[in-house]
Design an enzyme around this catalytic site. Sequence first.
Site, PDB file in Angstrom:
ATOM      1  N   LYS A 171      13.256  87.354  21.436  1.00  0.00           N
ATOM      2  CA  LYS A 171      12.369  86.664  20.757  1.00  0.00           C
ATOM      3  C   LYS A 171      13.046  85.153  21.033  1.00  0.00           C
ATOM      4  CE  LYS A 171      11.602  88.408  16.821  1.00  0.00           C
ATOM      5  NZ  LYS A 171      12.712  89.537  16.830  1.00  0.00           N
ATOM      6  N   ARG A 196       7.005  88.710   9.208  1.00  0.00           N
ATOM      7  CA  ARG A 196       7.571  90.073   9.303  1.00  0.00           C
ATOM      8  C   ARG A 196       7.132  90.787   8.378  1.00  0.00           C
ATOM      9  NH1 ARG A 196      12.896  87.972  11.252  1.00  0.00           N
ATOM     10  NH2 ARG A 196      14.215  89.673  11.743  1.00  0.00           N
ATOM     11  N   ARG A 226      26.339  92.466  21.463  1.00  0.00           N
ATOM     12  CA  ARG A 226      26.404  91.262  20.791  1.00  0.00           C
ATOM     13  C   ARG A 226      27.412  91.316  19.670  1.00  0.00           C
ATOM     14  NH1 ARG A 226      20.657  88.954  19.184  1.00  0.00           N
ATOM     15  NH2 ARG A 226      20.903  90.261  17.251  1.00  0.00           N
ATOM     16  N   ARG A 269      28.249  89.013  14.740  1.00  0.00           N
ATOM     17  CA  ARG A 269      27.310  88.684  13.838  1.00  0.00           C
ATOM     18  C   ARG A 269      27.369  89.735  12.686  1.00  0.00           C
ATOM     19  NH1 ARG A 269      21.056  87.088  15.058  1.00  0.00           N
ATOM     20  NH2 ARG A 269      20.315  88.350  13.494  1.00  0.00           N
ATOM     21  N   ARG A 320      17.886  97.144   9.771  1.00  0.00           N
ATOM     22  CA  ARG A 320      17.021  96.132  10.400  1.00  0.00           C
ATOM     23  C   ARG A 320      15.886  96.783  11.151  1.00  0.00           C
ATOM     24  NH1 ARG A 320      21.016  92.104  13.457  1.00  0.00           N
ATOM     25  NH2 ARG A 320      19.184  91.056  14.069  1.00  0.00           N
TER      26      ARG A 320
HETATM   27  P1  AMP Z   1      16.507  87.236  12.753  1.00  0.00           P
HETATM   28  O1  AMP Z   1      17.492  86.075  13.117  1.00  0.00           O
HETATM   29  O2  AMP Z   1      14.985  86.715  12.883  1.00  0.00           O
HETATM   30  O3  AMP Z   1      16.983  88.478  13.378  1.00  0.00           O
HETATM   31  O4  AMP Z   1      16.874  87.068  11.188  1.00  0.00           O
HETATM   32  C1  AMP Z   1      18.049  87.589  10.603  1.00  0.00           C
HETATM   33  C2  AMP Z   1      17.720  88.060   9.149  1.00  0.00           C
HETATM   34  O5  AMP Z   1      17.155  86.963   8.413  1.00  0.00           O
HETATM   35  C3  AMP Z   1      16.751  89.157   8.863  1.00  0.00           C
HETATM   36  O6  AMP Z   1      17.562  90.255   9.089  1.00  0.00           O
HETATM   37  C4  AMP Z   1      16.256  88.936   7.553  1.00  0.00           C
HETATM   38  O7  AMP Z   1      17.480  89.214   6.808  1.00  0.00           O
HETATM   39  C5  AMP Z   1      16.213  87.429   7.542  1.00  0.00           C
HETATM   40  N1  AMP Z   1      14.966  87.042   7.893  1.00  0.00           N
HETATM   41  C6  AMP Z   1      14.582  86.202   9.037  1.00  0.00           C
HETATM   42  N2  AMP Z   1      13.307  86.153   9.055  1.00  0.00           N
HETATM   43  C7  AMP Z   1      12.594  86.819   7.981  1.00  0.00           C
HETATM   44  C8  AMP Z   1      11.250  87.010   7.661  1.00  0.00           C
HETATM   45  N3  AMP Z   1      10.350  86.362   8.302  1.00  0.00           N
HETATM   46  N4  AMP Z   1      11.095  87.817   6.579  1.00  0.00           N
HETATM   47  C9  AMP Z   1      12.132  88.331   5.921  1.00  0.00           C
HETATM   48  N5  AMP Z   1      13.523  88.002   6.192  1.00  0.00           N
HETATM   49  C10 AMP Z   1      13.641  87.333   7.408  1.00  0.00           C
END
Ligand code: AMP
Length: 206
Positions: free
Chosen positions: A13, A88, A127, A133, A144
């Site tokens: 994404k 989400r 990754r 990370r 996740r």
């Molecule tokens: P991402 O980089 O989008 O995979 O997000 C990394 C982490 O940030 C996720 O695993 C969640 O802990 C938190 N996070 C990001 N976006 C959201 C969201 N829309 N709702 C809840 N937690 C989020």
Amino acid sequence: MNIVLFGPPAAGKGTQAKIITKAHGFIQLATGDMLRAARASGSDLGKKVAGIMDRGDLVSDEIVIALIEEQLDANKQAPGFIFDGFPRTIAQAKALDASLLARGQHVDSVIRLCVDDNVLTGRVKKRFSEQGRKDDNPKSFKIRLENYNKQTAPLLPFYTKQGKLTEVDGLAEIETVSVSIKAVLDAHIKGGHKPRVSFWKKIFGA
Ligand code: AMP
């Protein structure tokens, strides 16, 4: 134009959002990036969400909705937004609809990047070894993915009912995925877009 880029973690994404923003001048609103920036700044918010993120859990709806609202207000002149990693949960999707409606806008299109779990797990292993990370470690990544399936996948019927969901093959090369997304956006701009979900739904389920 407001586009939601939808898909499980590591579906690509962020990569695709960057390509679209460059091509169309849209603004990318990536809640994951905003939360990582909060952590890097050492803010109270960053401290509050650090453990939750590292575990692979979702932070509260209130926090991410507030971050998005702040950005919508800060970028009133934007020609469009690409929502990446948001919404989400159903509560977040409803809040987004309400926030956009209050600004005389709506979600125009939801583009789902379809990638199967085995490919995702392979990508994230790589990754993790390259970037380290924390939430890419196998235990957190499993959480996740589970959270995606439990809390985020219900958005697929939500947006299908709204007639907004289009699915593209996220397993293809980055450039091929971009071309597929561009075709959806171009069709929207011309006003002739028909949402398309049946093919991938059969393979991956809703
Ligand atoms: P991402 O980089 O989008 O995979 O997000 C990394 C982490 O940030 C996720 O695993 C969640 O802990 C938190 N996070 C990001 N976006 C959201 C969201 N829309 N709702 C809840 N937690 C989020």
